[in-house]
Motif scaffolding. Sequence first.
Motif, PDB file in Angstrom:
ATOM      1  N   ASP A   1       0.846  -1.190   0.000  1.00  0.00           N
ATOM      2  CA  ASP A   1       0.000   0.000   0.000  1.00  0.00           C
ATOM      3  C   ASP A   1       0.886   1.247   0.000  1.00  0.00           C
ATOM      4  O   ASP A   1       1.315   1.716   1.057  1.00  0.00           O
ATOM      5  CB  ASP A   1      -0.921  -0.026   1.215  1.00  0.00           C
TER       6      ASP A   1
ATOM      7  N   ARG B   1       0.274   4.370  -0.567  1.00  0.00           N
ATOM      8  CA  ARG B   1      -0.267   5.541   0.147  1.00  0.00           C
ATOM      9  C   ARG B   1      -0.044   5.407   1.649  1.00  0.00           C
ATOM     10  O   ARG B   1       0.315   6.370   2.319  1.00  0.00           O
ATOM     11  CB  ARG B   1      -1.748   5.741  -0.171  1.00  0.00           C
ATOM     12  N   LEU B   2      -0.235   4.219   2.184  1.00  0.00           N
ATOM     13  CA  LEU B   2       0.003   3.988   3.607  1.00  0.00           C
ATOM     14  C   LEU B   2       1.483   4.190   3.928  1.00  0.00           C
ATOM     15  O   LEU B   2       1.827   4.851   4.911  1.00  0.00           O
ATOM     16  CB  LEU B   2      -0.439   2.581   4.016  1.00  0.00           C
TER      17      LEU B   2
ATOM     18  N   ALA C   1       3.642   6.019   2.330  1.00  0.00           N
ATOM     19  CA  ALA C   1       3.944   7.449   2.228  1.00  0.00           C
ATOM     20  C   ALA C   1       3.483   8.196   3.479  1.00  0.00           C
ATOM     21  O   ALA C   1       4.196   9.072   3.984  1.00  0.00           O
ATOM     22  CB  ALA C   1       3.295   8.038   0.980  1.00  0.00           C
ATOM     23  N   GLU C   2       2.315   7.857   3.995  1.00  0.00           N
ATOM     24  CA  GLU C   2       1.802   8.522   5.201  1.00  0.00           C
ATOM     25  C   GLU C   2       2.633   8.150   6.429  1.00  0.00           C
ATOM     26  O   GLU C   2       2.957   9.013   7.251  1.00  0.00           O
ATOM     27  CB  GLU C   2       0.327   8.155   5.417  1.00  0.00           C
ATOM     28  N   VAL C   3       2.990   6.886   6.561  1.00  0.00           N
ATOM     29  CA  VAL C   3       3.846   6.464   7.676  1.00  0.00           C
ATOM     30  C   VAL C   3       5.212   7.158   7.570  1.00  0.00           C
ATOM     31  O   VAL C   3       5.765   7.598   8.579  1.00  0.00           O
ATOM     32  CB  VAL C   3       3.987   4.924   7.715  1.00  0.00           C
ATOM     33  N   SER C   4       5.727   7.297   6.367  1.00  0.00           N
ATOM     34  CA  SER C   4       7.005   7.994   6.163  1.00  0.00           C
ATOM     35  C   SER C   4       6.900   9.452   6.604  1.00  0.00           C
ATOM     36  O   SER C   4       7.787   9.970   7.298  1.00  0.00           O
ATOM     37  CB  SER C   4       7.424   7.939   4.694  1.00  0.00           C
ATOM     38  N   ARG C   5       5.826  10.123   6.223  1.00  0.00           N
ATOM     39  CA  ARG C   5       5.646  11.529   6.593  1.00  0.00           C
ATOM     40  C   ARG C   5       5.548  11.688   8.108  1.00  0.00           C
ATOM     41  O   ARG C   5       6.210  12.551   8.697  1.00  0.00           O
ATOM     42  CB  ARG C   5       4.388  12.093   5.924  1.00  0.00           C
ATOM     43  N   LEU C   6       4.747  10.845   8.732  1.00  0.00           N
ATOM     44  CA  LEU C   6       4.592  10.919  10.186  1.00  0.00           C
ATOM     45  C   LEU C   6       5.896  10.577  10.909  1.00  0.00           C
ATOM     46  O   LEU C   6       6.226  11.180  11.935  1.00  0.00           O
ATOM     47  CB  LEU C   6       3.467   9.989  10.646  1.00  0.00           C
ATOM     48  N   THR C   7       6.637   9.619  10.368  1.00  0.00           N
ATOM     49  CA  THR C   7       7.925   9.243  10.956  1.00  0.00           C
ATOM     50  C   THR C   7       8.906  10.404  10.867  1.00  0.00           C
ATOM     51  O   THR C   7       9.628  10.698  11.826  1.00  0.00           O
ATOM     52  CB  THR C   7       8.489   7.992  10.245  1.00  0.00           C
TER      53      THR C   7
ATOM     54  N   ASP D   1       8.200  13.609  10.772  1.00  0.00           N
ATOM     55  CA  ASP D   1       7.784  14.606  11.766  1.00  0.00           C
ATOM     56  C   ASP D   1       8.194  14.170  13.171  1.00  0.00           C
ATOM     57  O   ASP D   1       8.693  14.971  13.963  1.00  0.00           O
ATOM     58  CB  ASP D   1       6.270  14.815  11.723  1.00  0.00           C
TER      59      ASP D   1
END
Length: 157
Positions: A33, A35-36, A38-44, A46
């Motif tokens: 996934d 998109r998932l 990418a979102e986990v990467s962004r949150l990580t 931050d």
Amino acid sequence: MSSVKYRETTMDDLDLLVKLRIDFILDIKPCNDSRLIAEVSRLTKDYFSGLIAKNQYFGFIGFIDEKTVCGAGLFVYSLPPLYQPIIRTQGHVLNVFTYPEYRSKGYGKGLMDFIIEKAKEKQISRLFLNATKMGEPLYGKCGFAEPEDKAMILRLI
């Protein structure tokens, strides 16, 4: 062939730390996934940047020439005094990861030895980690042991 070298990362290595974390996660449980991921990467990113800025998170890598072969993180926090009038600083080692083609060559052990020395320099009184089955033998070689007073866990989510 060059030997592996270890170093502590800086804020300039933030993207590398995120990549290592994602590669660690995907090695444990593959996911397609995008998109998932990418979102986990962004949150990580931050999460790491906030903690690095406060000296609560330290990254470590092992590399040969310019190629990263292994990495790990150290989340640091303090507890109040217990039986001595000192603040107890602890470190949680996490995301210990060696790329598959570099495993079983001693690089993970070298990385852990490096982290332990850096933790001593930072006057961290205790290190702990959550081991995968694959990692347990390595951590035993580094001196980690099951606690006598096993921690209890309550999962809330």
